[in-house]
Design a protein around this motif. Structure first.
Motif, PDB file in Angstrom:
ATOM      1  N   GLY A 145       8.122 -12.269 -16.881  1.00 28.54           N
ATOM      2  CA  GLY A 145       8.122 -11.788 -15.816  1.00 28.54           C
ATOM      3  C   GLY A 145       7.512 -12.395 -14.998  1.00 28.54           C
ATOM      4  N   MET A 146       7.713 -13.581 -14.444  1.00 29.89           N
ATOM      5  CA  MET A 146       7.247 -14.406 -13.148  1.00 29.89           C
ATOM      6  C   MET A 146       8.402 -15.316 -13.274  1.00 29.89           C
ATOM      7  SD  MET A 146       3.368 -15.261 -14.623  1.00 29.89           S
ATOM      8  CE  MET A 146       3.505 -15.778 -12.817  1.00 29.89           C
ATOM      9  N   GLY A 147       9.569 -14.983 -13.374  1.00 33.69           N
ATOM     10  CA  GLY A 147      10.939 -16.019 -12.597  1.00 33.69           C
ATOM     11  C   GLY A 147      11.077 -15.920 -11.681  1.00 33.69           C
ATOM     12  N   LEU A 148      11.004 -14.524 -10.720  1.00 34.77           N
ATOM     13  CA  LEU A 148      11.458 -14.972  -9.534  1.00 34.77           C
ATOM     14  C   LEU A 148       9.724 -15.949  -7.926  1.00 34.77           C
ATOM     15  CD1 LEU A 148      12.147 -13.821  -6.667  1.00 34.77           C
ATOM     16  CD2 LEU A 148      11.712 -11.314  -6.935  1.00 34.77           C
ATOM     17  N   TYR A 149       8.896 -15.210  -9.132  1.00 36.87           N
ATOM     18  CA  TYR A 149       7.825 -16.608  -8.167  1.00 36.87           C
ATOM     19  C   TYR A 149       8.156 -17.888  -8.804  1.00 36.87           C
ATOM     20  CZ  TYR A 149       3.372 -17.806  -7.335  1.00 36.87           C
ATOM     21  OH  TYR A 149       1.924 -18.051  -6.690  1.00 36.87           O
ATOM     22  N   ALA A 150       8.605 -17.833  -9.418  1.00 39.80           N
ATOM     23  CA  ALA A 150       8.317 -19.421 -10.187  1.00 39.80           C
ATOM     24  C   ALA A 150       9.645 -19.889  -8.976  1.00 39.80           C
ATOM     25  CB  ALA A 150       8.932 -19.793 -11.595  1.00 39.80           C
ATOM     26  N   ILE A 151      10.964 -19.568  -9.195  1.00 33.65           N
ATOM     27  CA  ILE A 151      11.849 -20.268  -8.015  1.00 33.65           C
ATOM     28  C   ILE A 151      11.596 -20.016  -6.031  1.00 33.65           C
ATOM     29  CG2 ILE A 151      13.964 -18.852  -6.926  1.00 33.65           C
ATOM     30  CD1 ILE A 151      14.882 -17.062  -9.528  1.00 33.65           C
ATOM     31  N   SER A 152      10.489 -19.082  -6.116  1.00 30.72           N
ATOM     32  CA  SER A 152       9.839 -19.225  -4.799  1.00 30.72           C
ATOM     33  C   SER A 152       9.183 -20.020  -4.607  1.00 30.72           C
ATOM     34  CB  SER A 152       9.644 -17.732  -4.919  1.00 30.72           C
ATOM     35  OG  SER A 152       8.673 -17.244  -5.073  1.00 30.72           O
ATOM     36  N   LYS A 153       7.805 -19.960  -5.350  1.00 24.27           N
ATOM     37  CA  LYS A 153       7.327 -21.595  -5.840  1.00 24.27           C
ATOM     38  C   LYS A 153       7.791 -22.580  -5.662  1.00 24.27           C
ATOM     39  CE  LYS A 153       3.553 -19.658  -3.951  1.00 24.27           C
ATOM     40  NZ  LYS A 153       2.105 -20.115  -2.957  1.00 24.27           N
ATOM     41  N   SER A 154       9.347 -22.901  -6.399  1.00 27.23           N
ATOM     42  CA  SER A 154      10.035 -24.547  -6.655  1.00 27.23           C
ATOM     43  C   SER A 154      10.619 -24.275  -5.302  1.00 27.23           C
ATOM     44  CB  SER A 154      10.836 -24.006  -7.319  1.00 27.23           C
ATOM     45  OG  SER A 154      10.060 -24.143  -8.847  1.00 27.23           O
ATOM     46  N   ALA A 155      11.508 -23.587  -4.513  1.00 27.79           N
ATOM     47  CA  ALA A 155      11.442 -23.530  -3.517  1.00 27.79           C
ATOM     48  C   ALA A 155      10.543 -24.320  -1.957  1.00 27.79           C
ATOM     49  CB  ALA A 155      12.413 -22.184  -2.891  1.00 27.79           C
ATOM     50  N   LEU A 156       9.310 -23.430  -1.820  1.00 34.25           N
ATOM     51  CA  LEU A 156       8.193 -24.239  -1.371  1.00 34.25           C
ATOM     52  C   LEU A 156       8.058 -24.953  -2.023  1.00 34.25           C
ATOM     53  CD1 LEU A 156       5.933 -23.498   0.770  1.00 34.25           C
ATOM     54  CD2 LEU A 156       4.794 -22.435  -0.804  1.00 34.25           C
TER      55      LEU A 156
END
Length: 287
Positions: A145-156
């Motif tokens: 449920g937090m995959g999109l957040y994880a993707i964006s924080k990894s990118a940051l």
């Protein structure tokens, strides 16, 4: 006369608001906070003569232009930039819409990049200005449920490392993990989510914390103290490379960014709140 000026995105609530108040009151720094909601911005700046607000949405070109316009109009040169604004958009990846994906990437990744480069092009940074991008353990401990957040924080996190290389000699840039914090917009998103997987995670976390009283979710003020210490009390060499700030005979959780859980490991840092989060890593990595 105040010599230093800070700009904090996501500055109207949570960590950003606490940091703005601390930098203004304890460090004598003039602070500009950026946020989308006028009411929250006014509340944060109320009775705070050294804090000013810029109402803008960093996920849009219009919002980014408004920030640059405000700084140019007032001829402001920034010593400290804290890229704190973020959205979670909690959802199972199979249910992520194009709008959710764009909003997450534009707010959490594109916004910080365009703000930094826009300020550079407009000469709104002082030489060797310090930039902190706010990280999250979600990039390593990925939850359903937090995959999109994880993707964006990894990118940051990757963006921060890339900017640090490309802008070496112009700006000092690093990433910082502020801890698991109560009273933030991301914490509120977790509380309000109806996604079954998030509800289950929240239930397990409550049980874990109840059975491990030595662990404490920290306050925005606790987190702000650590961010302020890193911004204002480290040498340029330490700021750029936290590894050289580690005391002998201590074992940090990581060396690739500043981490509040390692606060007692850093030379000259007497803050202790973050170390109470260390045991939480075991829970997150096992779920």
């Amino acid at each position: 006369m105040m010599k230093n000026v800070a700009l904090i995105t996501g500055g109207s609530a949570g960590i950003g608001a606490a940091l703005a108040r601390l930098l203004a009151s304890e460090y004598g720094i003039r602070v500009f906070i950026v946020g989308r909601t006028l009411e929250s911005l006014k509340k944060t700046t109320e009775a705070q003569p050294y804090i000013e607000y810029i109402q803008a949405d960093i996920s849009t070109d219009e919002g980014l232009d408004e920030i640059i316009h405000h700084l140019n109009r007032d001829q402001v040169s920034i010593r400290y930039l804290v890229s704190n604004a973020a959205v979670q958009n909690l959802s199972m990846l199979s249910d992520v819409t194009s709008e959710m994906f764009s909003n997450s990437i534009n707010t959490n990744v594109r916004g910080p990049l365009k703000l930094i480069t826009g300020m550079l092009h407009n000469e709104r940074f002082l030489p060797n200005a310090r930039i902190l991008t706010v990280s999250s353990t979600s990039r390593n401990n990925i939850q359903k449920g937090m995959g999109l957040y994880a993707i964006s924080k990894s990118a940051l996190f990757t963006l921060t490392k890339a900017l640090r290389k490309e802008l070496e000699g112009q700006l000092l840039i690093n990433s910082i993990y502020p801890g698991t914090v109560n009273g933030t917009n991301t914490a509120q998103s977790m509380q309000e989510s109806k996604i079954p997987e998030i509800l289950e995670l929240r239930s397990r976390l409550k049980t874990f914390l109840r059975n491990n009283k030595q662990i404490r979710i920290i306050s925005p003020e606790d987190s702000a103290e650590f961010l302020a210490w890193v911004l204002c009390n480290t040498s340029d060499q330490q700021f750029a490379n936290p590894a050289i700030a580690i005391k002998e005979n201590t074992v940090p959780m990581g060396l690739d960014e500043w981490d509040i859980r390692d606060s007692e490991c850093y030379i000259g840092c007497d803050l202790t709140a973050g170390t109470k989060l260390r045991a939480l890593e075991a829970f997150l990595s096992s779920n």
